[in-house]
Design a protein around this motif. Structure first.
Motif, PDB file in Angstrom:
ATOM      1  N   LEU A  61      20.391  76.314  16.848  1.00 13.01           N
ATOM      2  CA  LEU A  61      21.661  77.039  16.909  1.00 13.01           C
ATOM      3  C   LEU A  61      22.830  76.127  16.586  1.00 13.01           C
ATOM      4  N   ARG A  62      23.763  76.674  15.814  1.00 12.23           N
ATOM      5  CA  ARG A  62      25.008  75.963  15.540  1.00 12.23           C
ATOM      6  C   ARG A  62      26.140  76.958  15.712  1.00 12.23           C
ATOM      7  N   VAL A  63      27.102  76.597  16.544  1.00 11.55           N
ATOM      8  CA  VAL A  63      28.247  77.460  16.808  1.00 11.55           C
ATOM      9  C   VAL A  63      29.507  76.749  16.363  1.00 11.55           C
ATOM     10  N   THR A  64      30.383  77.486  15.712  1.00 10.76           N
ATOM     11  CA  THR A  64      31.704  76.964  15.365  1.00 10.76           C
ATOM     12  C   THR A  64      32.762  77.830  16.020  1.00 10.76           C
ATOM     13  N   LEU A  65      33.913  77.234  16.242  1.00 16.19           N
ATOM     14  CA  LEU A  65      35.032  77.942  16.853  1.00 16.19           C
ATOM     15  C   LEU A  65      36.313  77.552  16.136  1.00 16.19           C
ATOM     16  N   ASP A  66      37.062  78.549  15.716  1.00  7.95           N
ATOM     17  CA  ASP A  66      38.360  78.340  15.089  1.00  7.95           C
ATOM     18  C   ASP A  66      39.388  79.114  15.913  1.00  7.95           C
ATOM     19  N   THR A  67      40.068  78.428  16.804  1.00  6.54           N
ATOM     20  CA  THR A  67      41.000  79.122  17.692  1.00  6.54           C
ATOM     21  C   THR A  67      42.246  79.597  16.942  1.00  6.54           C
ATOM     22  N   SER A  68      42.573  78.961  15.822  1.00  9.51           N
ATOM     23  CA  SER A  68      43.736  79.423  15.056  1.00  9.51           C
ATOM     24  C   SER A  68      43.468  80.776  14.421  1.00  9.51           C
ATOM     25  N   LYS A  69      42.222  81.023  14.079  1.00  7.58           N
ATOM     26  CA  LYS A  69      41.835  82.310  13.489  1.00  7.58           C
ATOM     27  C   LYS A  69      41.210  83.240  14.524  1.00  7.58           C
ATOM     28  N   LYS A  70      41.077  82.752  15.747  1.00 11.57           N
ATOM     29  CA  LYS A  70      40.432  83.525  16.808  1.00 11.57           C
ATOM     30  C   LYS A  70      39.070  84.035  16.324  1.00 11.57           C
ATOM     31  N   SER A  71      38.247  83.105  15.893  1.00 11.38           N
ATOM     32  CA  SER A  71      36.939  83.504  15.395  1.00 11.38           C
ATOM     33  C   SER A  71      35.904  82.436  15.693  1.00 11.38           C
ATOM     34  N   SER A  72      34.650  82.887  15.726  1.00  9.00           N
ATOM     35  CA  SER A  72      33.523  82.001  15.968  1.00  9.00           C
ATOM     36  C   SER A  72      32.353  82.471  15.124  1.00  9.00           C
TER      37      SER A  72
END
Lengths: 110, 113
Positions: A61-72
């Protein structure tokens, strides 16, 4: 509604391929979590990523988080038939109450 | 991690009756959460159950319809009262782990005829 949106709603792939699911949310968060649910049973926690983290790995599993775009996004590499399940993202905006996304149904064919 | 047992695992009920779902945790926990998952849908939080105080209900859920008990730190019950077919759902209890993750029971699948 505070509920997050996931896409795709359904994903069908062959064993060995990678599966990517995306999650968008609406409010500021402390962390974002991913869960798996097999056939309408209880949910199993997969991975948690904090708001100050950008990427996290756990096995395949690999998870990414972009809080500026509010997306994962959740990437499952080298998928197996046993990965067939529904996958939900969930956001923690405080007080340990999680808001779950709409879910992605993943089908991995042998 | 926590091991959570829910009973019943499934039930078929008649309209107008009530059903109580039990949730037992293998360790003492401060907060327990009750979620509802309607057919083909995501999870929605019904209420937070704290030991020794009234449960806190989310918008759209009321105590008269979903009374909750929390007699000790390892047990809780959720009652679905005066059921209608719209109450057909999976009801899940959960507890929080040390990192903020949730551990879930296997769920109670309720069908109301």
């Amino acid at each position: 509604s505070q509920q997050g949106e996931e896409d795709p709603q359904a994903l069908s792939i062959q064993e060995g391929e990678n599966a990517t699911m995306n999650c968008s949310y609406k409010t500021s968060i402390n962390n974002l979590q991913w869960y798996r649910q097999n056939s309408g049973r209880g949910l199993v926690h997969l991975i948690l990523i904090r708001s100050n983290e950008r990427e996290k790995h756990s096995g395949r599993l690999r998870v990414t988080l972009d809080t500026s775009k509010k997306s994962s996004s959740l990437l499952i590499t080298a998928s197996r038939a046993a990965d067939t399940a529904s996958y939900f993202c969930a956001t923690d905006a405080g007080f340990q109450k999680l808001v779950f996304g709409t879910g992605t149904r993943l089908l991995v064919s042998p | 991690s926590a091991v959570i047992s829910q009973k019943p695992s499934r039930d078929i009920c008649q309209r107008g009756t009530s059903l109580t779902i039990q949730c037992q945790v293998d360790s003492q926990v401060t907060m327990m959460f009750w979620y509802r998952q309607q057919p083909g849908q995501s999870l929605t939080l019904i209420a937070t159950a704290n030991q020794g105080s009234e449960a806190t209900y989310e918008s759209g859920f009321v105590i008269d319809k979903f009374p909750i008990s929390r007699p000790n730190l390892t047990f809780s019950t959720l009652t679905v009262s005066n059921m209608s077919p719209e109450d057909s759902s999976i009801y899940l209890c959960s507890v929080v782990g040390v990192a903020g993750e949730l551990f879930f029971g296997e769920g109670s699948r309720l069908t109301v005829l």
